[in-house]
Write a protein that holds these residues in place. Structure first.
Motif, PDB file in Angstrom:
ATOM      1  N   SER A 144      39.960  42.001  34.348  1.00  0.00           N
ATOM      2  CA  SER A 144      40.858  41.186  33.546  1.00  0.00           C
ATOM      3  C   SER A 144      41.643  42.099  32.616  1.00  0.00           C
ATOM      4  CB  SER A 144      40.065  40.152  32.755  1.00  0.00           C
ATOM      5  OG  SER A 144      39.036  40.779  32.031  1.00  0.00           O
ATOM      6  N   GLY A 145      41.592  43.394  32.878  1.00  0.00           N
ATOM      7  CA  GLY A 145      42.424  44.332  32.128  1.00  0.00           C
ATOM      8  C   GLY A 145      41.695  45.583  31.696  1.00  0.00           C
ATOM      9  N   ASP A 146      40.638  45.410  30.928  1.00  0.00           N
ATOM     10  CA  ASP A 146      40.005  46.577  30.315  1.00  0.00           C
ATOM     11  C   ASP A 146      39.037  47.300  31.240  1.00  0.00           C
ATOM     12  OD1 ASP A 146      41.446  46.273  28.024  1.00  0.00           O
ATOM     13  OD2 ASP A 146      39.950  45.003  27.060  1.00  0.00           O
ATOM     14  N   VAL A 165      40.925  49.106  42.301  1.00  0.00           N
ATOM     15  CA  VAL A 165      40.912  48.093  41.241  1.00  0.00           C
ATOM     16  C   VAL A 165      41.923  46.982  41.529  1.00  0.00           C
ATOM     17  CG1 VAL A 165      41.463  47.703  38.805  1.00  0.00           C
ATOM     18  CG2 VAL A 165      40.123  49.699  39.455  1.00  0.00           C
ATOM     19  N   PHE A 166      41.465  45.739  41.489  1.00  0.00           N
ATOM     20  CA  PHE A 166      42.347  44.573  41.616  1.00  0.00           C
ATOM     21  C   PHE A 166      42.491  43.894  40.260  1.00  0.00           C
ATOM     22  CE2 PHE A 166      40.472  45.041  45.862  1.00  0.00           C
ATOM     23  CZ  PHE A 166      41.587  44.928  46.680  1.00  0.00           C
ATOM     24  N   TYR A 167      43.734  43.642  39.846  1.00  0.00           N
ATOM     25  CA  TYR A 167      43.925  42.939  38.573  1.00  0.00           C
ATOM     26  C   TYR A 167      44.928  41.799  38.764  1.00  0.00           C
ATOM     27  CZ  TYR A 167      48.475  45.247  37.900  1.00  0.00           C
ATOM     28  OH  TYR A 167      49.771  45.672  38.043  1.00  0.00           O
ATOM     29  N   ASP A 198      39.695  35.148  37.909  1.00  0.00           N
ATOM     30  CA  ASP A 198      38.629  34.534  38.715  1.00  0.00           C
ATOM     31  C   ASP A 198      38.919  34.699  40.210  1.00  0.00           C
ATOM     32  OD1 ASP A 198      36.800  33.696  36.755  1.00  0.00           O
ATOM     33  OD2 ASP A 198      38.006  31.931  36.295  1.00  0.00           O
ATOM     34  N   ASP A 199      40.196  34.582  40.593  1.00  0.00           N
ATOM     35  CA  ASP A 199      40.562  34.805  41.999  1.00  0.00           C
ATOM     36  C   ASP A 199      40.224  36.238  42.417  1.00  0.00           C
ATOM     37  OD1 ASP A 199      41.687  32.231  42.222  1.00  0.00           O
ATOM     38  OD2 ASP A 199      43.613  32.930  41.432  1.00  0.00           O
ATOM     39  N   ALA A 200      40.568  37.168  41.545  1.00  0.00           N
ATOM     40  CA  ALA A 200      40.300  38.579  41.854  1.00  0.00           C
ATOM     41  C   ALA A 200      38.803  38.810  41.985  1.00  0.00           C
ATOM     42  CB  ALA A 200      40.884  39.473  40.754  1.00  0.00           C
ATOM     43  N   GLN A 201      38.052  38.244  41.064  1.00  0.00           N
ATOM     44  CA  GLN A 201      36.606  38.442  41.057  1.00  0.00           C
ATOM     45  C   GLN A 201      35.958  37.792  42.279  1.00  0.00           C
ATOM     46  OE1 GLN A 201      33.800  39.090  37.648  1.00  0.00           O
ATOM     47  NE2 GLN A 201      33.748  36.870  37.702  1.00  0.00           N
ATOM     48  N   PRO A 320      43.051  38.362  26.696  1.00  0.00           N
ATOM     49  CA  PRO A 320      42.951  38.188  28.149  1.00  0.00           C
ATOM     50  C   PRO A 320      41.626  38.637  28.748  1.00  0.00           C
ATOM     51  CG  PRO A 320      44.432  39.996  27.614  1.00  0.00           C
ATOM     52  CD  PRO A 320      44.143  39.287  26.329  1.00  0.00           C
ATOM     53  N   SER A 321      40.954  39.578  28.103  1.00  0.00           N
ATOM     54  CA  SER A 321      39.683  40.040  28.673  1.00  0.00           C
ATOM     55  C   SER A 321      38.588  38.989  28.545  1.00  0.00           C
ATOM     56  CB  SER A 321      39.234  41.332  28.002  1.00  0.00           C
ATOM     57  OG  SER A 321      40.222  42.316  28.185  1.00  0.00           O
ATOM     58  N   MET A 322      38.907  37.908  27.850  1.00  0.00           N
ATOM     59  CA  MET A 322      37.953  36.796  27.734  1.00  0.00           C
ATOM     60  C   MET A 322      38.469  35.552  28.443  1.00  0.00           C
ATOM     61  SD  MET A 322      37.362  37.506  23.724  1.00  0.00           S
ATOM     62  CE  MET A 322      36.334  36.085  23.375  1.00  0.00           C
ATOM     63  N   ASP A 323      39.550  35.682  29.184  1.00  0.00           N
ATOM     64  CA  ASP A 323      40.078  34.545  29.943  1.00  0.00           C
ATOM     65  C   ASP A 323      39.304  34.424  31.248  1.00  0.00           C
ATOM     66  OD1 ASP A 323      41.909  34.050  27.974  1.00  0.00           O
ATOM     67  OD2 ASP A 323      43.601  34.970  29.020  1.00  0.00           O
ATOM     68  N   ILE A 324      38.163  33.791  31.147  1.00  0.00           N
ATOM     69  CA  ILE A 324      37.228  33.757  32.267  1.00  0.00           C
ATOM     70  C   ILE A 324      36.571  32.381  32.306  1.00  0.00           C
ATOM     71  CG2 ILE A 324      34.950  34.648  32.973  1.00  0.00           C
ATOM     72  CD1 ILE A 324      35.868  37.394  31.999  1.00  0.00           C
ATOM     73  N   LEU A 325      36.499  31.805  33.500  1.00  0.00           N
ATOM     74  CA  LEU A 325      35.814  30.511  33.621  1.00  0.00           C
ATOM     75  C   LEU A 325      34.447  30.645  34.280  1.00  0.00           C
ATOM     76  CD1 LEU A 325      38.747  28.074  34.516  1.00  0.00           C
ATOM     77  CD2 LEU A 325      37.678  28.503  32.296  1.00  0.00           C
ATOM     78  N   ILE A 326      34.231  31.752  34.998  1.00  0.00           N
ATOM     79  CA  ILE A 326      32.894  31.984  35.544  1.00  0.00           C
ATOM     80  C   ILE A 326      32.339  33.256  34.928  1.00  0.00           C
ATOM     81  CG2 ILE A 326      31.501  32.356  37.600  1.00  0.00           C
ATOM     82  CD1 ILE A 326      33.507  30.793  39.197  1.00  0.00           C
ATOM     83  N   SER A 327      31.426  33.085  33.991  1.00  0.00           N
ATOM     84  CA  SER A 327      30.837  34.223  33.304  1.00  0.00           C
ATOM     85  C   SER A 327      29.674  34.736  34.135  1.00  0.00           C
ATOM     86  CB  SER A 327      30.351  33.804  31.921  1.00  0.00           C
ATOM     87  OG  SER A 327      31.436  33.386  31.136  1.00  0.00           O
TER      88      SER A 327
END
Ligand code: PLP
Length: 496
Positions: A144-146, A165-167, A198-201, A320-327
């Motif tokens: 998600s960036g970092d 790396v995919f971002y 989330d798509d990338a992950q 943005p590094s916390m823009d996550i729906l699946i932790s």
């Protein structure tokens, strides 16, 4: 002292050594590796208070990474926590407006991911050697960036490794993107995907569990490993700085031996706060683990209701590094509060990947009593940056501001005055525009990103970090984009 082994969160009986867990990243059943027990610190807090960062790190990591020899572990630690960091303390504490900010951004890429990713390549190569791995290790990472930049910086030109790396193409800050696409090193590749984090992950997870791809790569002499925060080699190094923060407070006589502290963590994938949870279980006197979310407050809702539900709008925020729906790392906590029960955890994770939702039992909810969850919206986050700057002259980044704002809510709600350590996860120089706009939008919004960098330096009275100076002029070396469905092709292309 019994060795720590690592169990899969999804299948009872899958158990590996630390070095194997680091090599594999993810268990073959899709589970994460969790320690089978948490050893207690075997040095007293006052002994640890006399040690520097590297020494504290060794005392923590030797307990969790049982199959590493002393020489191996010390070599990894010394290779990681050296002059790559711009301060001898490695993770200094700064007191501002009554809280202690644990600055985890003094590494190569000025975000806390450096704390783990500067040591992971060394842990990984050592693990490969210990397990007679001949294949070249291919690090595949969604970011998600970092994470992306920190992993690239850690692995660039490390022999025997490649990194891809995919971002999310439109989901990282301009400075984050510039940092990644200018990455040097012949073994690196960076790709922007048309989708969110989330798509990338999810895409990367799919590649990891693709048996056909695995066979194909093995024939060519490659094998995957993960640098994502699910890797045990990321998690364990993160325990160290909580211990170090505590003993720093002790050394500086801000607290007495045994006093409790609260820990506040701006949370996305739940890796950083899980490390604090493990630190507590190792015997570090922590009272509450305060989990701070941004507007993607799926964790706050989970702590409130016992229901984890990713079915909601995905919001792009200034953190943005916390823009996550699946932790992802929450799975480890779920496994633990289910009584280290792989079957129960597996059922919940299957529900999550099916309907996007699961609910834990009342009994499991009792296991969450160490945690407090809350969130800060965009306005509150910006207001916190402004408040801290105006009241105390300290400038924090947007992620840290989420944590700081949530800590304010916690104190207001509970009146708990226990000394608090707030994990400061990125330098404000990494999110300059959001930070400067929070302070004075009318004045700063018209300036360019690099003009803002210079303004911030004056305002905060902090030198521009080397990581930013470097990218001012660096040429773009990666300009590949792809659809989510094309990720596999991009991997085979890179490894041809
Ligand atoms: C990754 C990251 C976080 C979130 O950490 P998790 O371990 O994923 O919860 C917070 N802030 C910054 C700046 C980050 O890079």
């Amino acid at each position: 002292m019994s060795a720590v082994l690592y169990n899969s969160t999804r299948t009872k009986g899958i158990q590996v050594k630390a070095s194997e867990a680091i090599l594999k990243g993810l268990s073959e059943d899709g589970g994460l590796f969790v320690p089978d027990h948490i050893p207690a610190l075997d040095k007293s807090l006052s002994e640890l208070a006399k040690m520097n960062y590297r020494e504290v790190a060794y005392e923590v990591m030797k307990l969790m990474l049982s199959d590493f020899t002393e020489d191996e572990l010390k070599a990894c630690i010394n290779n990681a926590y050296d002059e790559k960091f711009d301060t001898e303390a490695i993770a200094p504490l700064t007191e501002a407006c009554g809280a202690y900010y644990l600055e985890l951004f003094h590494g190569k890429t000025i975000a806390f991911k450096d704390m783990a990713l500067s040591i992971l390549p060394h842990l990984l190569i050592t693990s490969a050697r210990k397990n007679n791995v001949k294949n070249e290790i291919v690090i595949l990472t969604a970011t998600s960036g970092d994470t992306g930049k920190a992993a690239l910086a850690g692995f660039a030109d490390v022999k025997g490794t490649r990194i891809m790396v995919f971002y999310p193409k439109n989901g990282v800050s301009p400075i984050q993107e510039k940092q990644m696409v200018t990455q040097t090193g012949d073994n690196t590749r960076v790709i922007g995907i048309h989708g969110n984090f989330d798509d990338a992950q999810t895409g990367v997870k799919k590649l990891f569990s693709d048996k056909e791809l695995e066979k194909e790569l093995d024939k060519k002499g490659f094998q995957f490993s993960s640098a994502n925060s699910i890797n045990v080699g990321r998690l364990v190094p993160q325990i160290c700085y909580y211990v170090y923060a505590y003993v720093t407070l002790l050394r500086e006589e801000k607290i007495k031996d045994g006093d409790k502290i609260n820990v506040v963590v701006p949370t996305g994938n739940f890796g950083n706060i899980l490390a604090a949870y493990y630190a507590k279980q190792m015997g570090l006197p922590i009272n509450k683990l305060i989990c701070a979310s941004n507007e993607n407050k799926v964790l706050f809702d989970f702590f409130e209701s016992g229901v984890y539900d990713r079915n909601r709008e995905f919001k792009l925020t200034s953190s943005p590094s916390m823009d996550i729906l699946i932790s992802s790392n929450l799975e480890r906590l779920i496994y633990h509060i289910a009584g280290d029960d792989a079957d129960k955890n597996k059922a919940l994770m299957e529900a999550l990947s099916g309907s996007g939702r699961y609910e834990i039992t009342e009994d499991m909810r009792k296991g969450l009593s160490d945690f407090y969850g809350n969130y800060a919206d965009e306005e509150e986050t910006a207001a916190e940056i402004k408040r801290l700057y105006e009241a105390c002259g300290y400038v924090i980044d947007t992620h840290t501001a989420v944590a700081s704002a949530v800590y304010g809510k916690y104190v207001k709600e509970t009146g708990d005055k226990t000394p608090a350590v707030i994990a400061s996860t990125a330098s404000p120089f990494k999110f300059t525009r959001s930070v400067m706009n929070a302070i004075d939008k009318a004045r700063y919004d018209r300036l360019s990103d690099f003009e803002l960098v210079d303004e911030l330096s004056k305002l905060a009275n902090v030198e521009v970090p080397a990581a930013i100076e470097e990218i001012r002029t660096a040429p773009v070396r990666h300009d590949i984009q792809c659809e989510i469905s094309e990720m596999k092709d991009k991997v085979t292309e890179f490894l041809r």
